[in-house]
Scaffold this active site. Structure first.
Site, PDB file in Angstrom:
ATOM      1  N   HIS A 247      -2.929  10.499  16.358  1.00  0.00           N
ATOM      2  CA  HIS A 247      -3.431  11.360  15.274  1.00  0.00           C
ATOM      3  C   HIS A 247      -2.876  12.783  15.398  1.00  0.00           C
ATOM      4  O   HIS A 247      -2.290  13.316  14.452  1.00  0.00           O
ATOM      5  CB  HIS A 247      -4.964  11.386  15.319  1.00  0.00           C
ATOM      6  CG  HIS A 247      -5.585  12.316  14.334  1.00  0.00           C
ATOM      7  ND1 HIS A 247      -6.160  11.880  13.161  1.00  0.00           N
ATOM      8  CD2 HIS A 247      -5.710  13.656  14.324  1.00  0.00           C
ATOM      9  CE1 HIS A 247      -6.596  12.919  12.483  1.00  0.00           C
ATOM     10  NE2 HIS A 247      -6.345  14.018  13.173  1.00  0.00           N
ATOM     11  N   GLU A 248      -3.066  13.366  16.556  1.00  0.00           N
ATOM     12  CA  GLU A 248      -2.609  14.753  16.721  1.00  0.00           C
ATOM     13  C   GLU A 248      -1.095  14.851  16.576  1.00  0.00           C
ATOM     14  O   GLU A 248      -0.574  15.845  16.075  1.00  0.00           O
ATOM     15  CB  GLU A 248      -3.060  15.319  18.070  1.00  0.00           C
ATOM     16  CG  GLU A 248      -4.574  15.470  18.215  1.00  0.00           C
ATOM     17  CD  GLU A 248      -5.223  16.219  17.073  1.00  0.00           C
ATOM     18  OE1 GLU A 248      -4.586  17.139  16.512  1.00  0.00           O
ATOM     19  OE2 GLU A 248      -6.361  15.879  16.703  1.00  0.00           O
TER      20      GLU A 248
ATOM     21  N   HIS B 165      -0.090  15.283  13.024  1.00  0.00           N
ATOM     22  CA  HIS B 165      -0.056  16.697  12.610  1.00  0.00           C
ATOM     23  C   HIS B 165       1.240  17.343  13.091  1.00  0.00           C
ATOM     24  O   HIS B 165       1.869  18.120  12.379  1.00  0.00           O
ATOM     25  CB  HIS B 165      -1.216  17.472  13.241  1.00  0.00           C
ATOM     26  CG  HIS B 165      -2.557  17.176  12.650  1.00  0.00           C
ATOM     27  ND1 HIS B 165      -2.826  17.288  11.311  1.00  0.00           N
ATOM     28  CD2 HIS B 165      -3.727  16.802  13.228  1.00  0.00           C
ATOM     29  CE1 HIS B 165      -4.101  16.993  11.092  1.00  0.00           C
ATOM     30  NE2 HIS B 165      -4.667  16.688  12.242  1.00  0.00           N
TER      31      HIS B 165
ATOM     32  N   HIS C 169       4.122  16.556  10.897  1.00  0.00           N
ATOM     33  CA  HIS C 169       4.010  17.342   9.663  1.00  0.00           C
ATOM     34  C   HIS C 169       4.577  18.752   9.903  1.00  0.00           C
ATOM     35  O   HIS C 169       5.218  19.337   9.038  1.00  0.00           O
ATOM     36  CB  HIS C 169       2.526  17.401   9.270  1.00  0.00           C
ATOM     37  CG  HIS C 169       2.262  17.751   7.841  1.00  0.00           C
ATOM     38  ND1 HIS C 169       0.987  17.938   7.361  1.00  0.00           N
ATOM     39  CD2 HIS C 169       3.078  17.967   6.795  1.00  0.00           C
ATOM     40  CE1 HIS C 169       1.061  18.246   6.073  1.00  0.00           C
ATOM     41  NE2 HIS C 169       2.309  18.266   5.706  1.00  0.00           N
TER      42      HIS C 169
HETATM   43 ZN   LIG Z   1      -6.561  15.978  12.583  1.00  0.00          ZN
END
Ligand SMILES: [Zn+2]
Length: 725
Positions: free
Chosen positions: A502-503, A506, A509
């Site tokens: 998940h991290e 980011h 992105h």
């Molecule tokens: Zn997050």
């Protein structure tokens, strides 16, 4: 879904200091001023990475003062420019001002989040209101706004790139939202409210952290901790000793209402004590009480919204969101309530049976929930979490899992480096290389829990990508994984495996940012969009080809059995009444606080009224609140009460972005999964776009249609009034 805080260092909205603060230390001022000049230019390390050997709290405090003064000078130059306002001399000049301040803030807020100390906390208390006042003085400056407005009003006649147009609109709308169109007297009120909010939310954050870190559960005997592993018991003994209770045992609280050790504790009284300590955190039962801070924050926000003619804070705060209006977000959540409540009742009945079968003569309570839910899950799916963990060794998860997926999808490669200074010995660094072999950016990984770190997991930048500055992203991921005892192999739970993916979503992105302007770059997107790419990246944690590459037994090297993964995935759909329910409840509690009018908020003027408000707000949702309390209660809901805006009126974003996420997963599955073509398409349409275009349009460019809620509801078993098992 991983609920966590994404640290967004809002450096742009920062600016003038009144007087130099009295330094607590008698450090030589001239020497500090000299050292503070470190921040005046880009760091000379690779990628302009921060040089932590040159950065102390005292240096940063002086650097903040200098940076704000320099920023003021830059703004004055824009205002005093004798030439007519133009895009370059006003909008771009404004965008590029405050660079030193951005540098200091990026490092400072990284440290206060991940490795703070008393000196940093003190500086934060002093500096936060000044930063807010500085930012307000700029965004509310009538002369500056007149120039911005002149350019904006002339926009139809200008030829601009789409990114230029986005920057112009964001700059203008941002200033209007800050109060540029208000009267001078109203603007003064906004400034005062912002300063008060900054101060109060900082107090809330520090009090809530103190209630979490300084108030562990202390028990006298080892027997009370029956069920815990030897390692956990040893950690509890060590913690008690370090807290001045040698010979006793202490369990540190974690961020959320539920506590990770609850399922293991066989002693029901200990379970109840641990849960109650967490649930009653900072609500006045012990030393810390944040109730009036929460009420004050809600009042200040409602007052501010009223100045802008908005009925409540939620309406005011959601202006730049993908969902745009509180009603859109509320309707989106309310449609899940009937099925969710039914699922909660069904799950509790199942747990009561399990308790009875176990010889218990009580009804399930929140502190029993996961003990029995995990047991049923273990029986039904025959899944032993400790056994599962044996396949997830932290370095393998990162390098052979997270990085591997990024290689297959996007062609990235990674090289660990040891030549850069870090702010804590547990932090590691990697150079990230793009698909053509060129350097893409720098990645810092800070995985372990420690008292100096706030709870949760997050990503942010030390350096933002910008073509204007010719800078590449320097990005960090922070997590709170329990560190293995000295000499033990570091294994991580499957939950933490997903958090790592998940991290890093980011981070991708941020790495794929392809913008000219920092303020539109990478993760500088709407709050109800920013959690979307990170959640999509979780899909690769269990993708067979990825798993085969990283999930290997730490002793035997054997690959994780396929049936174990099938069980993990099936088990992932189990217990949604609680797992999903606690998040929906927290999101609705957030909206209830944000929907208060000025008068309603002001009427909550005693700690007892805060209790009553929360009880009523939760009670009227139609969910089984006594069994499934919110993931965060008011008194420790850091997401919404820390930081001047935080995630307030925005916690729903976690759910909204799940809709985008589940729909995108469907797209990947329908289009062949883990392929470079799919990765490149997602990168081109979404991950590289920053905040430069409409979010619905971005999604349509990716998926070929508008987002659809059905895949999310199906994934949660929430398609009817009575959910299927
Ligand atoms: Zn997050």
């Amino acid at each position: 879904m991983k609920a966590h805080i994404l640290a967004t260092v809002a450096c742009l909205a920062l600016a003038p200091f009144a007087a130099a603060p009295a330094m607590a230390q008698s450090t030589d001022r001239a020497a500090l001023e000299w050292d503070a000049l470190y921040f005046a230019n880009d760091s000379t390390l690779p990628f302009h990475a921060p040089d932590f050997t040159k950065i102390t709290p005292e240096v940063m405090e002086v650097a903040f003062e200098k940076a704000m003064a320099i920023h003021d000078g830059e703004i004055a130059a824009i205002k005093n420019n004798p030439e007519a306002p133009s895009f370059e001399n006003t909008i771009v000049a404004y965008e590029t001002s405050g660079r030193m301040l951005n540098r200091v803030a990026a490092v400072f807020f990284a440290l206060t989040g991940a490795n703070t100390n008393d000196a940093l906390d003190d500086i934060q208390t002093r500096i936060s209101p000044k930063l807010t006042a500085h930012g307000d003085a700029i965004t509310l400056d009538p002369v500056l706004f007149a120039r911005v407005k002149a350019v904006y009003d002339n926009r139809a006649a200008m030829s601009m790139t789409l990114e230029d147009a986005a920057l112009l609109e964001d700059t203008y709308e941002g200033m209007v939202h800050a109060g540029a169109l208000l009267t001078a007297a109203q603007r003064e009120q906004v400034k005062q409210l912002n300063t008060a909010l900054s101060k109060t939310t900082t107090e809330f954050a520090q009090a809530a952290r103190s209630a979490m870190s300084d108030q562990p559960l202390i028990v006298d005997t080892r027997e009370e901790l029956a069920g815990l592993s030897d390692a956990d018991i040893k950690a509890a003994a060590d913690l008690a000793a370090s807290k001045g209770h040698p010979g006793k045992f202490a369990i540190a609280l974690q961020n959320t209402t539920q506590q990770p050790l609850l399922p293991s504790l066989t002693n029901r009284a200990t379970r109840e004590k641990l849960f109650q300590l967490s649930f009653h955190r900072a609500d006045g039962q012990r030393a810390v009480d944040t109730r009036m801070l929460a009420a004050k924050i809600a009042t200040l926000r409602a007052e501010k919204a009223a100045l802008f003619g908005a009925p409540d804070w939620a309406t005011y705060a959601m202006w730049d969101r993908m969902a745009e209006k509180p009603k859109t977000a509320l309707d989106f959540m309310q449609q899940m309530v009937p099925a969710l409540a039914a699922t909660q009742r069904r799950e509790s009945a199942m747990l009561n049976e399990a308790i009875k079968a176990d010889g218990g003569d009580y009804e399930v309570k929140p502190w029993d929930w996961y003990r029995y839910a995990n047991r049923i899950k273990a029986e039904r799916y025959d899944l032993d979490q400790d056994k599962v963990m044996e396949y997830f060794q932290i370095d393998r998860v990162l390098e052979d899992g997270v990085f591997y997926a990024a290689n297959k999808l996007y062609g990235l490669s990674f090289k660990k480096r040891t030549d850069l200074p870090v702010y804590h010995p547990d932090v590691s660094t990697y150079t990230v290389y793009d698909r053509d072999g060129s350097e893409l950016g720098l990645f810092y990984f800070d995985p372990y829990q420690r008292p100096s770190k706030r709870g949760g997991a997050w990503m942010s930048n030390f350096v933002e990508q910008s073509h204007l500055w010719n800078t590449k992203p320097v990005i960090y991921n922070v997590l709170n994984i329990s560190k293995a005892a000295e000499g033990e192999v570091q294994l991580v739970s499957f939950d933490n495996v997903e958090t790592m993916f998940h991290e890093f979503g980011h981070a991708l992105h941020g790495f794929f940012a392809d913008q000219r302007y920092e303020s539109l770059s990478g993760t500088a997107v709407a709050r109800d969009f920013v959690e979307y790419p990170s959640q999509v990246n979780e899909i690769w944690a269990t993708w067979p080809e990825v798993l085969a590459n990283y999930a290997k037994h730490y002793k035997t090297g054997e690959q994780i059995p396929a049936e174990m993964i099938e069980k993990i995935e099936a088990a992932g759909k189990f217990n949604q009444g609680y797992d999903f329910g606690e998040t929906v409840t927290a999101a609705l509690l957030d909206m209830k606080w944000a929907a208060l009018s000025k008068d309603e908020a002001a009427a909550i003027d005693t700690p007892e009224k805060v209790d009553a408000f929360e009880r009523k707000a939760l009670g009227e949702l139609g969910l089984e609140i006594d069994l499934v309390p919110p993931r965060y209660r008011t008194t420790y809901f850091n997401h919404i009460f820390s930081g001047p805006a935080g995630y307030s009126a925005g916690y729903y974003s976690y759910l909204w972005t799940q809709m985008l996420d589940q729909d995108s997963r469907k797209w990947f599955r329908d289009n062949g999964g883990l392929t470079r073509a799919n990765g490149d398409h997602y990168r081109a349409t979404v991950l590289s776009r920053g905040g430069t275009m409409d979010y619905f349009e971005m999604f349509r460019n990716f998926a070929g249609r508008n987002p659809d809620v059905t895949p999310m509801l199906e994934a949660r078993g929430l398609t009817g009034g009575e959910a299927a098992e």
